[in-house]
Structures are given as structure tokens and as C-alpha cells.
Design an enzyme around this catalytic site. Structure first.
Site, PDB file in Angstrom:
ATOM      1  N   CYS A 109       0.800  -1.225   0.000  1.00  0.00           N
ATOM      2  CA  CYS A 109       0.000   0.000   0.000  1.00  0.00           C
ATOM      3  C   CYS A 109       0.836   1.280   0.000  1.00  0.00           C
ATOM      4  CB  CYS A 109      -0.994  -0.049   1.157  1.00  0.00           C
ATOM      5  SG  CYS A 109      -2.420   1.010   0.872  1.00  0.00           S
ATOM      6  N   HIS A 114      -3.611  -5.704   2.506  1.00  0.00           N
ATOM      7  CA  HIS A 114      -3.234  -5.825   3.916  1.00  0.00           C
ATOM      8  C   HIS A 114      -3.815  -7.139   4.426  1.00  0.00           C
ATOM      9  CE1 HIS A 114      -2.062  -1.583   4.236  1.00  0.00           C
ATOM     10  NE2 HIS A 114      -3.177  -1.255   3.627  1.00  0.00           N
ATOM     11  N   ARG A 145     -12.485   6.460  -0.734  1.00  0.00           N
ATOM     12  CA  ARG A 145     -11.547   5.427  -0.283  1.00  0.00           C
ATOM     13  C   ARG A 145     -11.970   4.090  -0.876  1.00  0.00           C
ATOM     14  NH1 ARG A 145      -7.865   7.344   2.830  1.00  0.00           N
ATOM     15  NH2 ARG A 145      -6.917   5.306   3.094  1.00  0.00           N
TER      16      ARG A 145
HETATM   17  N1  GLN Z   1      -2.144   6.898   2.338  1.00  0.00           N
HETATM   18  C1  GLN Z   1      -2.261   6.048   1.192  1.00  0.00           C
HETATM   19  C2  GLN Z   1      -3.636   6.097   0.569  1.00  0.00           C
HETATM   20  O1  GLN Z   1      -4.599   6.415   1.226  1.00  0.00           O
HETATM   21  C3  GLN Z   1      -1.888   4.634   1.565  1.00  0.00           C
HETATM   22  C4  GLN Z   1      -2.892   3.972   2.462  1.00  0.00           C
HETATM   23  C5  GLN Z   1      -2.428   2.662   3.054  1.00  0.00           C
HETATM   24  O2  GLN Z   1      -1.239   2.396   3.124  1.00  0.00           O
HETATM   25  N2  GLN Z   1      -3.347   1.843   3.527  1.00  0.00           N
HETATM   26  O3  GLN Z   1      -3.775   5.782  -0.585  1.00  0.00           O
END
Ligand code: GLN
Length: 237
Positions: A92, A188, A126
Site C-alpha cells: 500500500c 493488507h 476510499r
Molecule cells: N495513504 C495512502 C492512501 O490512502 C496509503 C494507504 C495505506 O497504506 N493503507 O492511498
């Protein structure tokens, strides 16, 4: 045989249990009679002389902003290691920073180190939920949560295709990226705990590079790991 595992920025870049990747690799190495040596490498720390596997995790945009200057200083070294076949797994936020840049929703351009030929732009939604990705190494099950939308340049292979879930950008079904022995992914979970075959792919490549010989890892009972993957797969997004 000693296997040196480097966990890069364990304080700043480590959400949704990505530390588990280090634990899974260590334990699966031990079960096969190898000796994992773990090095936590934070801001300003030198990489150890011997490096076999490098791991990086996810993070908030603010965590990414904290590491970019330090990461920039390692750009040449990390690219040379990638070219030399060192195994790396970047999840990520660190996956994004292994590309050319991450442009956050707020308009901040966080430069990456260009191991991957890709760019990421923050969006106002998101991408969240369980995700299944089909890869040449089998099916991967994980959990994604990111605002960044990642576009691979032509010629860069995705790690997998995700019919269920959003993956790199929610549009082209690509998930992650891979070049040499470097893997990037949005999964993840941590990714390796529910995908033991992928953990073994990383271990095999690492041991083969170190020993210069073909390696057949002793099979393990992965019953619990695969049961966990099946539960995650059946959960609604
Ligand atoms: N901050 C980054 C995003 O929102 C990575 C998020 C994450 O590592 N889960 O895309």
C-alpha cells in the site's frame, strides 16, 4: 542458512497488521530449518551489509510524508538491490512510494523512488474492503483501504487481476505490480498470513538467489491459513 529480513520504517509505515508479513516469513523460514535475522530499519538507519528480503507496509498520507526524504537518500541503493534480485514486498503506502510519486488529495506530491514504473493519485473516495486477486502464484486474499489510484505504465506487470475488489484503481482490475523479485500490493491483512503459497514464493526466490540452486521447500500444513482466507473471501465488502 541465515536469511536477513529488513523491515523498512516499521514505526511510520505499518497499519492493518503489515508487521505480520515479517512474522510469517520468519516463522515459515524457521519451520524449514533456516535462520531468519530481522533488522528494523528506521529513519536514518543504515541498511545492514547483508540484505535478503526487504518489507515495507502501509501508512497514512502523513506517515508517507515523514519517510520520503529518508527514502530518497536510499533510492540508488534500493534500485540497485532490486536490479540485483533482492526480494522485496511493499504494501500500500510503501508500494505507492516505490513508484514515481503519490499525489495526495490535498495536492502534495510525495516523490517515490521509481523502482516501479507507476504513479498514484489520491482520490476523494476510499477503496475499502476485502479483495481477491488472481496471480500467477495463485489466488491472494486480503483487505484494502486506500485513497490513492495507481496507474501502471505500459510494460509493467500487475501482480494480479481482481474481479472482486478495487485493486490499483477500481477501473482496470489490476492489483499490485511486479518487477524482478520486487512485489507491490494493496493487500493488507497482513497479506502473507492468509496466502502461505505467496509467502513460500518469496522464500523460494530468496533462497534460490542466495544458494544459486533450485529449492523445493518442505510442505507445511496450511489448513488454518487457508481457512482464514476462505472466511475473508466470503465476507461482504
Ligand atoms: N495513504 C495512502 C492512501 O490512502 C496509503 C494507504 C495505506 O497504506 N493503507 O492511498
Amino acid at each position: 542458512m541465515k536469511v536477513h529480513i529488513i523491515h523498512l520504517y516499521p514505526k511510520e509505515m505499518n497499519i492493518y497488521g503489515d508487521t505480520g508479513n515479517r512474522l510469517v516469513l520468519s516463522q515459515r523460514l524457521k519451520w524449514r530449518g533456516y535462520e531468519p535475522i530481522v533488522h528494523l530499519v528506521g529513519l536514518g538507519d543504515k541498511l545492514p551489509a547483508e540484505t535478503d528480503i526487504i518489507l515495507g507496509g502501509g501508512g497514512q498520507d502523513s506517515g508517507q510524508a515523514l519517510v520520503i526524504d529518508d527514502l530518497a537518500k536510499r533510492q540508488a541503493e534500493l534500485n540497485a538491490m532490486a536490479d540485483d534480485g533482492v526480494t522485496m514486498l511493499m504494501i500500500c503506502g510503501m508500494y505507492q512510494l516505490f513508484g514515481h510519486y503519490f499525489l495526495t488529495q490535498d495536492g502534495d506530491k510525495l516523490p517515490g523512488i521509481s523502482v516501479f514504473n507507476l504513479v498514484t493519485r489520491g482520490s476523494n473516495q476510499r477503496l475499502i474492503g476485502n479483495i481477491v486477486s488472481e496471480t500467477p502464484f495463485g489466488q491472494l486474499v486480503g483487505y484494502e483501504n486506500h485513497s490513492g489510484l495507481t496507474e501502471l505504465a505500459k510494460g509493467l506487470a500487475a501482480l494480479g487481476k481482481c474481479p472482486k475488489g478495487q485493486g490499483n484503481n477500481g477501473a482496470d482490475q489490476n492489483e499490485g505490480a511486479t518487477v524482478q523479485n520486487v512485489f507491490g500490493s494493496y493487500l493488507h491483512g497482513p497479506i502473507l498470513s492468509k496466502n502461505p503459497h505467496f509467502a513460500d514464493e518469496l522464500i523460494t526466490r530468496t533462497i534460490e538467489r542466495k544458494s544459486g540452486q533450485k529449492v523445493q521447500l518442505t510442505p507445511l500444513s496450511d489448513e488454518l491459513e487457508l481457512a482464514a482466507a476462505n472466511v475473508a473471501k466470503s465476507r461482504p465488502r
